[in-house]
Structure formats: structure tokens, C-alpha cells
Design a protein around this motif. Sequence first.
Motif, mmCIF file in Angstrom:
data_model
loop_
_atom_site.group_PDB
_atom_site.id
_atom_site.type_symbol
_atom_site.label_atom_id
_atom_site.label_comp_id
_atom_site.label_asym_id
_atom_site.label_seq_id
_atom_site.Cartn_x
_atom_site.Cartn_y
_atom_site.Cartn_z
ATOM 1 N N GLU A 42 48.362 15.582 -23.225
ATOM 2 C CA GLU A 42 47.410 16.102 -24.212
ATOM 3 C C GLU A 42 46.939 14.990 -25.146
ATOM 4 O O GLU A 42 45.756 14.906 -25.494
ATOM 5 N N ALA A 43 47.889 14.118 -25.543
ATOM 6 C CA ALA A 43 47.518 13.017 -26.435
ATOM 7 C C ALA A 43 46.586 12.042 -25.727
ATOM 8 O O ALA A 43 45.623 11.541 -26.321
ATOM 9 N N ASP A 46 43.237 13.658 -25.520
ATOM 10 C CA ASP A 46 42.580 13.611 -26.833
ATOM 11 C C ASP A 46 42.016 12.216 -27.108
ATOM 12 O O ASP A 46 40.903 12.081 -27.623
ATOM 13 N N GLU A 49 38.893 11.763 -25.025
ATOM 14 C CA GLU A 49 37.756 12.519 -25.567
ATOM 15 C C GLU A 49 37.203 11.849 -26.820
ATOM 16 O O GLU A 49 35.976 11.781 -27.008
ATOM 17 N N ARG A 50 38.093 11.338 -27.666
ATOM 18 C CA ARG A 50 37.612 10.614 -28.845
ATOM 19 C C ARG A 50 36.894 9.331 -28.439
ATOM 20 O O ARG A 50 35.912 8.922 -29.069
ATOM 21 N N ARG A 169 42.346 19.492 -18.290
ATOM 22 C CA ARG A 169 42.124 18.514 -19.371
ATOM 23 C C ARG A 169 43.188 17.427 -19.365
ATOM 24 O O ARG A 169 42.915 16.274 -19.685
ATOM 25 N N GLN A 175 40.052 13.086 -16.293
ATOM 26 C CA GLN A 175 39.597 12.273 -17.418
ATOM 27 C C GLN A 175 38.844 11.027 -16.929
ATOM 28 O O GLN A 175 37.811 10.651 -17.509
ATOM 29 N N SER A 320 51.909 11.295 -29.333
ATOM 30 C CA SER A 320 52.250 12.716 -29.267
ATOM 31 C C SER A 320 53.133 13.074 -30.452
ATOM 32 O O SER A 320 53.854 12.237 -30.980
#
Length: 581
Positions: A42-43, A46, A49-50, A169, A175, A320
Motif C-alpha cells: 500500500e505504501a 501510494d 500514485e504521488r 492497486r 503500478q 508503512s
Amino acid sequence: MKLSRSLLVWATLAICVVMVLGTMAWLTRDVLAAERERQTAEARADLEERTRLALWRMDAAGAAILLAGNQRPPAAFSTTAAGWTSDSSPLVNLHFEVRSGNLTSPEAHDSQDKLKSLHDLLSKNGDISVTLDQAARASESAWQSTAKDASALQSQVADSFDLAPAAKRASPTYQANSNTIEKAQRAKVVESQEDSAVALQAANSSLTNSPTDATPILEITSMRGVWIAGELFLLRHVSIGTSANPTRIIQGVWLDSAKTRQHLLATISDLLPAASLEPYTVASIRKHDSSWSIETPKSADPLILVSFPMRLERNAVAISHPLAPSKPLIIGWAAVLLSLLTASLLVHAVMRLSERRASFVSAVTHELRTPLTTFRLYSDMLESGAVKEEKRGDYLRVLSREADRLSHLVENVLSFSKVERGSARSLVRETTVGELLDPMRERFEARLATAALTLEMDTTCSHRVRVDAAAIEHILFNLIDNAAKYATTGEPPVVKISAKPVGKLLEITVQDHGPGIPVSERRRIFRAFHKSAREAAESRPGVGLGLALSRRLAKSLGGSLDCLDSEKGARFALRIPIANS
């Protein structure tokens, strides 16, 4: 229960506990590892995505710089341009043009030093025209090799990722594909802006502002970013004249690379505060004898801007959050620990019950053996006529006493069994203390007389109580019976029963003058079957049931039974609620 059997039971339970806890620890480790992996994924997602959002912002800002350069008319780069002054943007050092080997700038009258610095910089690599021409070709070649259509990859991603949104995701492949798709989309947006700007400039068919001195424009290319000797430039080709004899001009913008990078990074300070932009060589120019060749790297690095030859260095890691045990895991551990504790308590209770039953059987066996032996012996003697006539009464009294003893034992066992099962029935009525205790006097005195003791009873208390008289008699008789067993040597040989109010309770006290009960034994004597066979044989008759039964009967009446401190002998206090007046 034998010690070896007890150790075996506890050892087996300990092994089961270790196995259960080991299994839970193993499962917990796997769950935490999976959760840690999920959080890490998840990290990473993220961060990706950033990063994509940061690249969009920087390419939008870079496209605006390119658009400003592309919107500047070709005539504005000439020294003959009328009405054009130095660019007010702090990012631009100089606008310039190279025609027929001559480097000129419309801002030369204001920036002679900059023009000279630019000349010295470009002339280090040889002919200025050749250097800029090949650099412009290299940047254009790199741009043309940049993918601007990712529709096929989008369809492939949509078809191949049949996963839940969270799992999709967190997928590294998803990704990576998303980064490639986003880069192509950014390139397409920048290309559309450039095409619009170039089309607008092509509508102006002359290179000068003077209609009488107009030079037809044959072709205008888009501005492309390129690094030359560590400096950042925007270059384009402009072809003028006639198609039979065209003249190729190179026009460019010399940018302040440090300020440009700061300008781009300022747009992503909230997303990637530690990020930096590093120069990226989009293409290299090599000279072979008298010819030049352009080598374009086939890099699909998604961190490269499409507006400028720069690569984003994020200088950030996927962080994380610290793992915190989830509620299901905590509930699971609590359930397991509670189950183990319950199992331990259950085993302990079963073992205690087994010990109590064994003690009870042993004590009752001994308790029954003595009177039965007496019955058999005395009955045989009476039947055979071996007993003299004057002694027959004594023998019959002994037999009667032993019968009472057995009857009391059986009565206690049956009453305790009913209380344990909750099937004991009570007949509650309201009465005075005198009406409650006076009918019991004769029975109590008869029992004490067998031990050469006398009874003193104070029933002058006028309070009324609402109780089961049979239960009260059972409790007090057990206390009188104990006094007859243990206080026979007391001085004076008296057992006293008295009653007095204590708050909302009536306290009935039974006091003897025997050896008393040590403080350390006061809790133990109220446990059912607390006597072992050895204790039953070595102490006074009884199986250790009377006081346990009496306390339970007292609690069933809403009262209590306790052993109190006394200067001499044993002192028991039965407390029962006083009836409401």
C-alpha cells in the motif's frame, strides 16, 4: 488422586497449552507478515500514485514553458524584430537565433554579456551551427521515440487484472503499467499543445513584421529541451525561403537550469518534498569522420519528464505505518487464552472434585465402619446373652447413639446433595426468636448430654425473623454436634446459644469452651469433605461436611455463617435478616 497421576494430568495439559500457544504464535506471525506485506505494498502504491501526480504537475508547468517558447513568432528571434524586448520570465537567460553560422539575439542590446557567454559556451564543441543543429535533431528524435498512445496497454491491463481494487492497486505490475500509461498520456497532452502553437505560428507566413520585406516560412518545428555543456536549451528549426532553395535557421531559448528546476519542483513540494530533478541525456551525438550520427536511448523510465530532459529523483521511500494488532487477532488471542485458562480451571476443579470425592468416600467408609462394627458386636452380644441384664440398658443407649450418629451423617449428605443440585425446598415463615429456638432446646441438650455438656440458651430477643426453621435447626445442630465432639474437655462444660440484633441482621452465636480453632484453619473448615481418611481416623468422628453444609444453608437464607475470634473455645455466628416490621 495419586501424585503421579496428578503430574501426568498437568503435564498433558501443559503440552496441550504449549501446542496451542505455539500454533497461535505461528498464525500470528503469518498474519502480521501478511499485514506488513500488505502495508508495504500500500505504501509503495501510494508513493507511485504521488509520483504520477507529481510528474503530471511538473509536465504541466514544463509544457507551459514550452508553449511560451512555441508561441513566440519566428520573427521575434531576429535582430531585426520590431517591438520585441527582453523576456520578462526569470527562467529565461536569452532568446537567440543562428543563421548562416551567425549567433544573434533580439535582446543583444540589453544582454551583450549573456550573448558573449552563450557564444563561448557553444563554440567549445566546434561549429555553433552544427552543434545546435545536431542537438535539435537529437532531441526531436528522442521525442519521436516517446510513446504517446497507450490504448493497447490500457486494454491489456483492464483484461489481465481481474482483482479486487485493493489487490490490484498493490500489484507492482499494475503500478508499472500505470506509470507507462500515464507517461504516454502526458506526452500526448504536451504534443497536442505544441501542435496547436506550431499551427498558429505557421499561419503567419513571413519572418519579419514588415509586409514589404516578408520571407515565406516553409516549416516550423516545436521547441524541444536539450542539455548542452550542462546548460538547458529549447531549440527548434525554422525553414524559410523557397522550396527550391530553403534556408534552415535554428532558434532557441537559453534557460536558467537551476531556476527552471526550482520552478518545477515547487509544484510538487507537498507530494515529494525531498525530490530533485537531474539532467537526462535524451540522445547523444557522435561524429564519425566527417559525418554525425544520433543515438537515441530506448529508455522507458517513467520518471523522465516528457516536457524537459530531466529525471525525477524522489529521494523518498515507501514508509508503512507501525503494525498494530488487528481486532480479530486480539479477540482470537483473548479467546484462546480464556479457553486455556478455563480448561486449566476446569482441570483443577475436576482434580479437586476427584480428591474431595476420594476423601469423602474414605472418610464416610471409616465413619460407617465404626458404628457398623459396634452394631454387629453389641447385637451379637445381646443375642447370645453374654450381656448381663443390668448392662443391657447401657448397650442399647450406645446403639441408639450410634444410630443417631449415622442418621445425622446421612441427613447431612442428603441435604448437601440437595443444596448442590439446587433442589432443596424451604418452608419460610415469620416467627420470633423464642418461637424459633425454644423447640430446638430438647434436641440440642440431648446431643450435648452425650458429651457431658450442658446448654445455656438466651432467647429473650424480641425481634422477628422470616426464615426456614428446619434449615436454622440443621445449621445450629451441626454447630452443637461439633461442640459435643471437640469441646468435651472444656471448662466450664457449657455451650451457650445467644441472639442479638446487629444492624438489620439477627446474630445467633454458638460459643463453647473447648480448644478452639486456629486462625489458619478457619477457612478450611468450611470446605466440603475437607477431612481425609487419615484425619477422620485420627480426629473426632465426622467427614468434614457439617460446616460446609451449614454455611450454604445460611447463604440460601440470605445470611452468613462465620467463625469469630474468641478468648477461649470456638465461637460461631449465624446472621440472618430481620423481618421488616
